[in-house]
Write a protein that holds these residues in place. Structure first.
Motif: not given
Length: 135
Positions: A15, A58, A13, A19, A54
Motif C-alpha cells: 500500500d 507503528t 506493505t 502502515l 508489525i
C-alpha cells in the motif's frame, strides 16, 4: 472490566500509505460505521502489533494519532477505548479533508482512464453500502 473489542484489520506493505496510516484509516472507518462501539476497549499496542506482525512503535504512532484526533481515549491503567461520538474536526478541517480526498480520488480515476460517469456510479454504490452499515 471491559472486554477488548476484536479489531479485525489488515495492513499491506504494498500500500502507498504508511502502515500507521493504514491502521488509523481502518480504525476510523470501523468507528464511523459503528463496527467499533463507543466505550469499547481496543487491543493493546503489543497485542495489535503481534496480530498484524508489525513493530509496536507503528501501532503506538497510529494510536497516538487517533487519540489526538479524538477517536480514542486512554484511561490510566485500563487501556485505550473508543471515545464517545462527537464532531472531532472543525468545519474548516472537514472541508479541507473532503477536498483532499476528492482530489486524490479524481487523480486516481483519471490515471485509471475510467469515464467520469462510471466512477461516480461506483462511488455512489460504495457510499450507499457504508450508509446501510451505519443505519
Amino acid at each position: 472490566m471491559p472486554r477488548t473489542q476484536v479489531l479485525a484489520i489488515q495492513v499491506a506493505t504494498g500500500d502507498s500509505r504508511p502502515l500507521s496510516k493504514q491502521i488509523v484509516d481502518a480504525v476510523r472507518m470501523k468507528i464511523a460505521t459503528g463496527e467499533l462501539e463507543s466505550g469499547g476497549k481496543l487491543p493493546s499496542v503489543r497485542g495489535l502489533a503481534q496480530q498484524l506482525g508489525i513493530n509496536p512503535n507503528t501501532v503506538a504512532k497510529a494510536y497516538a494519532e487517533l487519540g489526538s484526533e479524538g477517536w480514542v481515549e486512554s484511561r490510566q491503567g485500563l487501556g485505550l477505548f473508543v471515545a464517545p461520538p462527537r464532531q472531532r474536526l472543525s468545519d474548516d478541517e472537514r472541508e479541507r479533508r473532503l477536498d483532499d480526498a476528492i482530489r486524490h480520488f479524481v487523480h486516481e480515476v483519471v490515471a485509471l482512464d475510467y469515464p467520469p460517469q462510471q466512477a461516480l456510479q461506483r462511488l455512489d454504490e460504495a457510499l450507499r453500502v457504508l450508509i446501510r452499515k451505519t443505519a
